[in-house]
Design a protein around this motif. Structure first.
Motif, PDB file in Angstrom:
ATOM      1  N   ILE A  38      42.740  42.455  45.728  1.00  0.00           N
ATOM      2  CA  ILE A  38      43.434  41.197  45.134  1.00  0.00           C
ATOM      3  C   ILE A  38      45.088  41.593  44.790  1.00  0.00           C
ATOM      4  CG2 ILE A  38      43.661  39.751  43.175  1.00  0.00           C
ATOM      5  CD1 ILE A  38      41.424  39.111  45.191  1.00  0.00           C
ATOM      6  N   LYS A  39      45.765  40.903  45.605  1.00  0.00           N
ATOM      7  CA  LYS A  39      47.188  41.160  45.117  1.00  0.00           C
ATOM      8  C   LYS A  39      48.093  40.108  44.421  1.00  0.00           C
ATOM      9  CE  LYS A  39      47.655  43.805  49.557  1.00  0.00           C
ATOM     10  NZ  LYS A  39      48.245  43.783  50.823  1.00  0.00           N
ATOM     11  N   THR A  40      47.138  39.069  44.594  1.00  0.00           N
ATOM     12  CA  THR A  40      47.856  37.882  44.014  1.00  0.00           C
ATOM     13  C   THR A  40      46.659  36.978  42.908  1.00  0.00           C
ATOM     14  OG1 THR A  40      49.568  37.321  45.626  1.00  0.00           O
ATOM     15  CG2 THR A  40      48.882  35.433  44.241  1.00  0.00           C
ATOM     16  N   ILE A  41      47.182  36.616  41.899  1.00  0.00           N
ATOM     17  CA  ILE A  41      46.163  35.919  40.962  1.00  0.00           C
ATOM     18  C   ILE A  41      46.803  34.566  40.833  1.00  0.00           C
ATOM     19  CG2 ILE A  41      44.981  35.781  39.051  1.00  0.00           C
ATOM     20  CD1 ILE A  41      45.256  38.709  38.597  1.00  0.00           C
ATOM     21  N   ILE A  42      45.990  33.536  41.111  1.00  0.00           N
ATOM     22  CA  ILE A  42      46.792  32.141  41.051  1.00  0.00           C
ATOM     23  C   ILE A  42      45.758  31.424  39.805  1.00  0.00           C
ATOM     24  CG2 ILE A  42      47.189  29.810  41.922  1.00  0.00           C
ATOM     25  CD1 ILE A  42      46.606  31.620  44.760  1.00  0.00           C
ATOM     26  N   PHE A  43      46.481  30.983  38.799  1.00  0.00           N
ATOM     27  CA  PHE A  43      45.740  30.581  37.465  1.00  0.00           C
ATOM     28  C   PHE A  43      45.918  28.920  37.406  1.00  0.00           C
ATOM     29  CE2 PHE A  43      47.009  34.917  36.620  1.00  0.00           C
ATOM     30  CZ  PHE A  43      45.986  35.351  35.726  1.00  0.00           C
ATOM     31  N   ASP A  44      44.886  28.499  36.802  1.00  0.00           N
ATOM     32  CA  ASP A  44      44.905  27.197  36.566  1.00  0.00           C
ATOM     33  C   ASP A  44      45.708  27.243  35.082  1.00  0.00           C
ATOM     34  OD1 ASP A  44      44.537  24.330  36.237  1.00  0.00           O
ATOM     35  OD2 ASP A  44      42.749  24.717  35.314  1.00  0.00           O
ATOM     36  N   PHE A  45      46.103  26.057  34.459  1.00  0.00           N
ATOM     37  CA  PHE A  45      46.500  26.063  33.044  1.00  0.00           C
ATOM     38  C   PHE A  45      45.457  25.450  31.883  1.00  0.00           C
ATOM     39  CE2 PHE A  45      50.660  24.496  30.800  1.00  0.00           C
ATOM     40  CZ  PHE A  45      50.491  25.299  29.840  1.00  0.00           C
ATOM     41  N   GLY A  46      45.154  24.219  32.129  1.00  0.00           N
ATOM     42  CA  GLY A  46      44.439  23.537  31.051  1.00  0.00           C
ATOM     43  C   GLY A  46      43.012  24.221  31.123  1.00  0.00           C
ATOM     44  N   ASP A  47      42.396  24.509  30.319  1.00  0.00           N
ATOM     45  CA  ASP A  47      41.074  25.253  29.942  1.00  0.00           C
ATOM     46  C   ASP A  47      41.008  26.630  30.527  1.00  0.00           C
ATOM     47  OD1 ASP A  47      39.790  23.620  27.974  1.00  0.00           O
ATOM     48  OD2 ASP A  47      38.581  22.394  29.418  1.00  0.00           O
ATOM     49  N   VAL A  48      42.264  27.196  30.838  1.00  0.00           N
ATOM     50  CA  VAL A  48      42.358  28.544  31.202  1.00  0.00           C
ATOM     51  C   VAL A  48      43.381  29.373  30.056  1.00  0.00           C
ATOM     52  CG1 VAL A  48      43.343  30.282  32.847  1.00  0.00           C
ATOM     53  CG2 VAL A  48      41.641  28.327  33.678  1.00  0.00           C
ATOM     54  N   PHE A  49      44.501  28.585  29.789  1.00  0.00           N
ATOM     55  CA  PHE A  49      45.131  29.032  28.889  1.00  0.00           C
ATOM     56  C   PHE A  49      45.295  28.103  27.923  1.00  0.00           C
ATOM     57  CE2 PHE A  49      46.726  31.126  32.568  1.00  0.00           C
ATOM     58  CZ  PHE A  49      46.767  32.551  32.142  1.00  0.00           C
ATOM     59  N   ILE A  50      45.490  26.719  28.035  1.00  0.00           N
ATOM     60  CA  ILE A  50      45.524  25.932  26.957  1.00  0.00           C
ATOM     61  C   ILE A  50      44.355  25.190  26.808  1.00  0.00           C
ATOM     62  CG2 ILE A  50      46.517  23.750  28.303  1.00  0.00           C
ATOM     63  CD1 ILE A  50      48.235  23.302  25.504  1.00  0.00           C
TER      64      ILE A  50
END
Length: 203
Positions: free
Chosen positions: A2-14
């Protein structure tokens, strides 16, 4: 690897209250369920294909008993707290500079404005990412395949080098079909700060 991590926002961070927001909306609008037209309008707004003014005008015309303020409050009801430990996590990850960090969120102008007003460290959070994609700004939306193809092409990424994290199964399934590694996180039992423990097989 893994070189890139793609994150969702809602219910992952907020944190989000999806169930509470839906119940609140149905009660306010005096509906048993959202109509296809309402779902379509919400989707268009989230994709940035209609403006905030047009979005609110649609609701005030269709629900004349409700004020603009009541509609905006109902729309933003879903937004909850943003635990600072998650900010610390992404800041540390950015500091280590091991991975290309991308945020990819289905969101809209009203929600982001509300977050900016209520999350004092929003800009600090945003600056931890190499790229920050919001659906209403790029006119693309998960789980449509073209949003993932866009991210891969724009950033010259190979799908097999990427991990995509999202709490919505339809979104992770769509990404997985392109060969992207995925984690469909459960916000009730899992936390993003435990990423490297839960998905240690990928790193």
């Amino acid at each position: 690897m893994i070189k890139t991590i793609i994150f969702d926002f809602g219910d992952v961070f907020i944190n989000l209250d999806k169930e509470g927001a839906m119940l609140n909306a149905l009660e306010l609008f005096e509906l048993e369920e959202l109509s296809e037209e309402l779902i379509a309008i919400n989707t268009l707004y989230e994709q940035g294909l209609i403006s905030t003014a047009e979005f609110i005008e649609f609701y005030t015309q269709n629900f004349p008993k409700l004020s603009k303020k009541e509609i905006i409050e109902a729309w933003n009801y879903i937004l909850c707290d943003f635990p600072p430990k998650r900010l610390d996590f992404i800041k540390q990850l950015a500091k280590e500079n091991k991975y290309n960090l991308i945020l990819l969120s289905n969101t809209n102008e009203l929600h982001i404005n509300c977050i900016k007003e209520n999350v004092p460290f929003y800009e600090e959070f945003k600056s931890a990412f190499n790229v920050f994609y919001l659906s209403h700004e790029i006119n693309l939306r998960k789980p449509n395949t073209n949003i993932f193809e866009f991210v891969l092409k724009e950033n010259n990424l190979k799908a097999e080098d990427c991990l995509f994290i999202d709490d919505t199964i339809e979104n992770t399934q769509a990404a997985a079909k392109l060969g992207i590694h995925v984690w469909n996180n459960n916000p009730k039992t899992e936390d993003i700060i435990d990423l490297f423990t839960i998905k240690n097989n990928l790193f």
